[in-house]
Design a protein around this motif. Sequence first.
Motif, PDB file in Angstrom:
ATOM      1  N   GLY A 256       7.019   1.077   1.681  1.00  0.00           N
ATOM      2  CA  GLY A 256       7.502   2.449   1.550  1.00  0.00           C
ATOM      3  C   GLY A 256       7.130   3.079   0.224  1.00  0.00           C
TER       4      GLY A 256
ATOM      5  N   THR B 204       1.446  -0.189   8.260  1.00  0.00           N
ATOM      6  CA  THR B 204       1.856   1.014   7.529  1.00  0.00           C
ATOM      7  C   THR B 204       1.591   2.312   8.286  1.00  0.00           C
ATOM      8  OG1 THR B 204      -0.300   1.271   6.436  1.00  0.00           O
ATOM      9  CG2 THR B 204       1.322  -0.173   5.364  1.00  0.00           C
TER      10      THR B 204
ATOM     11  N   GLY C  16       0.582   5.198   6.026  1.00  0.00           N
ATOM     12  CA  GLY C  16       1.513   5.742   5.041  1.00  0.00           C
ATOM     13  C   GLY C  16       1.829   4.762   3.938  1.00  0.00           C
ATOM     14  N   PRO C  17       2.763   5.163   3.073  1.00  0.00           N
ATOM     15  CA  PRO C  17       3.376   6.509   3.016  1.00  0.00           C
ATOM     16  C   PRO C  17       2.461   7.513   2.326  1.00  0.00           C
ATOM     17  CG  PRO C  17       4.297   5.095   1.310  1.00  0.00           C
ATOM     18  CD  PRO C  17       3.366   4.231   2.114  1.00  0.00           C
ATOM     19  N   SER C  18       2.530   8.751   2.768  1.00  0.00           N
ATOM     20  CA  SER C  18       1.725   9.845   2.196  1.00  0.00           C
ATOM     21  C   SER C  18       0.235   9.521   2.215  1.00  0.00           C
ATOM     22  CB  SER C  18       2.182  10.143   0.759  1.00  0.00           C
ATOM     23  OG  SER C  18       3.549  10.473   0.720  1.00  0.00           O
TER      24      SER C  18
END
Length: 301
Positions: A159, A244, A247-249
């Motif tokens: 995260g 994932t 991610g994140p972003s």
Amino acid sequence: MRGKRLFIAVFLIPGLLLYALFVVSPYAQAFQISGTDWSGLSPSYEFIGLENFRRLVGDGYFWNALRHNGLLLVLLPVATILLGLFFASMISVGGRADRVGVHGVRGAGFYRVVYFFPQVLSVAIIGVLWKEMYAPHTGMINGLLRGVGLDGLAVAWLGDPRFAFWCVLTVLIWMNVGFYVVLFSAAMQSIPRDLYEAALLDGATRLTTLVRITVPLVWDTIQVAWVYLAIVAIDGFAIVQIITDGGPSSSSDVVGLRLYKTAFADGQFGYASAIGVAMFFLTLTVAAMFLRVTRRDRVEL
């Protein structure tokens, strides 16, 4: 001679036809679709020429994903091959020399099985397994850190944009290194033990022996490993998607995942095909470059 050729053709032609139908044909269709605005569901579409490729040049998400593939292309082959050579060397010639000669460490057969074990697991199982290990509260990694009093190092690995890509890289190395340990071990079996015994008598260290004897004599195998790992690095879709999902972003996004999302999430099959064509040429270029850069004269025994 005619009968022999007919016999070969009977067994070869059906396989070639199936390969052309299910492999070559989709590739050819991708080139065609990349020049359209097809959504993937509607039977209607328009030819827009190179518009998708012009859009690709200015797509920040694509370049971000390509940057991650570039990092994988540099780091994955280097780390995997170095670890593979080290473990294979220890298994093959890492034991103490005795009256029998130079041999591997005790329990070498067991270690081969342990290193190769990830190869018998599917990519889906590996992805789910490591995703659970990285879990912030229930994962084994944070559990071990807390167990030894390093609570401050227990973070949400998947995260956090700072760590997500490196977590994926770790998994890719872990799942590939075992295959190359076995591959390099097999290549090392062809090296005469006399060379290692002579180096040992001359006072050569294990590192010197690995660099000066082992690596030159198994270079052909290392070259093949470079190319295979480069292809894995350019792809990387399955593991990233499972662990994932980019991610994140978009901190762990890769080109293969960007293609998948563009096609099946955004419904832009024409643009996704353009990404696929770009990946095709990128893979060919990288493979040719790696073969060129790693080419050297063969060392004969």
